[in-house]
Design an enzyme around this catalytic site. Structure first.
Site, short mmCIF file in Angstrom:
data_model
loop_
_atom_site.label_atom_id
_atom_site.label_comp_id
_atom_site.label_asym_id
_atom_site.label_seq_id
_atom_site.Cartn_x
_atom_site.Cartn_y
_atom_site.Cartn_z
N PRO A 140 31.61 22.12 64.28
CA PRO A 140 31.06 20.78 64.49
C PRO A 140 31.65 20.14 65.74
O PRO A 140 32.86 20.24 65.97
CB PRO A 140 31.50 20.01 63.24
CG PRO A 140 32.72 20.74 62.75
CD PRO A 140 32.50 22.19 63.11
N LYS A 296 38.56 21.16 56.37
CA LYS A 296 38.80 21.64 57.74
C LYS A 296 40.06 20.99 58.29
O LYS A 296 40.17 19.75 58.29
CB LYS A 296 37.60 21.31 58.63
CG LYS A 296 37.76 21.64 60.10
CD LYS A 296 36.43 21.46 60.82
CE LYS A 296 36.49 21.80 62.28
NZ LYS A 296 37.04 20.75 63.12
N HIS A 320 41.89 21.63 65.11
CA HIS A 320 40.91 20.80 65.82
C HIS A 320 40.88 21.15 67.32
O HIS A 320 40.65 20.29 68.16
CB HIS A 320 41.25 19.33 65.62
CG HIS A 320 40.06 18.43 65.48
ND1 HIS A 320 39.66 17.90 64.29
CD2 HIS A 320 39.18 17.95 66.40
CE1 HIS A 320 38.60 17.13 64.48
NE2 HIS A 320 38.28 17.16 65.75
N ASP A 351 39.22 28.27 63.19
CA ASP A 351 38.82 28.00 64.57
C ASP A 351 40.04 27.54 65.35
O ASP A 351 41.14 27.46 64.80
CB ASP A 351 37.68 26.96 64.66
CG ASP A 351 38.09 25.53 64.34
OD1 ASP A 351 39.25 25.14 64.55
OD2 ASP A 351 37.20 24.78 63.87
#
Ligand SMILES: Cc1cc2nc3c(=O)[nH]c(=O)nc-3n(C[C@H](O)[C@H](O)[C@H](O)COP(=O)(O)O)c2cc1C
Length: 431
Positions: A140, A296, A320, A351
């Site tokens: 996202p 997340k 992040h 990620d």
């Protein structure tokens, strides 16, 4: 003549280094570029030997790209300082941002030989009921119209063409139903919310109505650091204000603010509590929606254990992209203890810093089920719109396939911990 982005050739290394140090120190010559960009220039000037990356030429078409870094330079050239800063920055001294890349060097592949040729390579997987032809997912990212006029729609069309899962951000600059229509398949919804139950329920309903099967609650951005980031962007934004007026608006948050205003509730003021949440909020969100719930921003075994205890359906190991806090802890380093703690009970995505096929392979070997990418596809978007995003996906997919073929792993299940080992950064030994 093609344009390169390294320093002029007539300057020797020492003078180039001095010039850059002077530019860095000079308030008069300050340009709004993040620390990382200066450091790349310093490296190119000979702090370290210039790498191929520092000396590369700026490509003119997506088809010219050799790897995803080619798009980074085009994005930097195409975007205004405010938008490029927003895209590239980490927080504070960007230690975490850098660690996300350098930590991959501490994990080494253990290639097997004489594995024959693999004819039917299969990168498909299924996570929480969503079938994917590749474990590479589009993370996202808010405000994608800041990078290209077609923003999230260009990304959705590329995701459709290349068949990748897309995660829609709360801060998207395009309404969710338009993105779902462009993707032509269910997308996952990323949630930033506040400790205001009616607001959260409103957000969840919108995602449910758009057909999202999963909600990814981001838990790593606290209001304090968020404010600091926002102030930094605002400072740059003053310089190209016109451009930024509309592209950073989140239609979803704005709709909720307007709806709340209509019933006499000042949501905007209460959004100061944005993202200050605790495990009770997690329980409430889990109970408030039939969507699968992922958290997340998890980086420790303790929080991974709490995720399982609180009935969370999946974890995204993430810092992040170095934009949450400057802990210095890279996502790939955090992965092993989380995999160990979870013990296969819920899927683990990761990620932050993934740019190469080998990066994906290392995470999959360490136990991740899928890997999300952020900046690489945004570089593609900022460079050549949908075509750029498609090219980034093609490159990353093909790099992963090359590693899989080279190491003799025909499918994701065959990528096991036996294919990776960790080098001790203190002693240099591997184990
Ligand atoms: C410009 C930008 C905007 C982002 N917006 C969001 C967001 O709205 N929600 C969120 O959970 N993460 C957001 N992220 C973080 C990404 O989802 C992801 O964690 C991160 O980009 C991965 O690191 P990478 O960029 O090194 O691949 C954003 C990242 C960037 C670069």
């Amino acid at each position: 003549m093609r344009k390169t982005r390294v320093m002029p050739n007539h300057l020797d290394k020492t003078s180039r280094r001095s010039l850059l140090r002077f530019l860095l120190a000079s308030p008069l010559l300050f340009t709004p570029r993040p620390v990382a960009a200066f450091e790349r220039l310093l490296a190119a000037a000979g702090e370290n030997e210039p790498t191929a990356q520092e000396a590369r030429e700026i490509i003119k078409a997506a088809t010219e790209a050799i790897d995803v870094f080619d798009f980074e330079f085009v994005a930097e050239r195409n975007l205004s300082p405010a938008h490029y800063t927003y895209l590239s920055m980490g927080v504070q001294h960007e230690v975490t941002l850098r660690a996300n890349r350098t930590a991959f060097d501490d994990f080494q592949l253990r290639p097997r030989r004489l594995v024959g040729s693999i004819r039917d390579l299969d990168t498909s997987t299924q996570i929480l009921g969503t079938k994917m032809s590749s474990p590479i997912i589009l993370a996202p990212a808010s405000s994608q119209k800041a990078f290209h006029p077609e923003g999230e729609l260009a990304v959705a069309r590329a995701a459709k063409r290349k068949d990748h899962l897309q995660i829609f951000s709360t801060g998207s600059s395009t309404p969710i139903e338009e993105v779902v229509a462009a993707r032509g398949a269910p997308i996952w919804f990323q949630l930033y919310t506040a400790d205001i139950p009616t607001f959260t329920r409103m957000q969840l309903r919108e995602a449910e109505e758009a057909g999202c099967p999963a909600v990814v609650l981001t838990v790593d951005v606290t209001a304090t650091i968020f404010d600091q980031n926002r102030d930094r962007i605002r400072r740059f934004r003053r310089e190209d204000n016109a451009e930024c007026q509309t592209c950073h608006q989140s239609s979803m948050v704005q709709d909720a603010i307007d709806a709340a205003h209509a019933v006499g509730f000042d949501l905007e003021r209460r959004l100061d509590n944005l993202m200050i949440l605790d495990w009770d909020n997690v329980d409430r969100i889990r109970d408030a929606t039939p969507m699968k719930l992922l958290l997340k921003g998890i980086l420790t075994r303790e929080d991974a254990r709490l995720c399982v205890e609180h009935g969370v359906d999946g974890i995204v190991v993430s810092n992040h992209g170095g934009r949450a806090e400057d802990s210095g802890l890279s996502a790939i380093e955090a992965l092993p203890e989380i995999v160990e703690e979870v013990g296969g009970r819920i899927p683990i995505l990761i990620d932050s810093g993934f740019r190469r096929g080998t990066d994906f392979f290392k995470a999959l070997a360490l136990g991740a089920d899928a890997v999300c990418i952020g900046r690489p596809y945004l570089w593609g978007l900022a460079s050549f719109g949908q075509e750029g995003v498609e090219a980034v996906l093609d490159i990353l997919r093909s790099e992963l396939e090359i590693v899989m073929k080279g190491l003799g792993t025909p499918n994701l299940a065959s990528i096991t911990p036996a294919y990776v080992r960790r080098k001790c950064s203190a002693c240099g030994q591997s184990g």
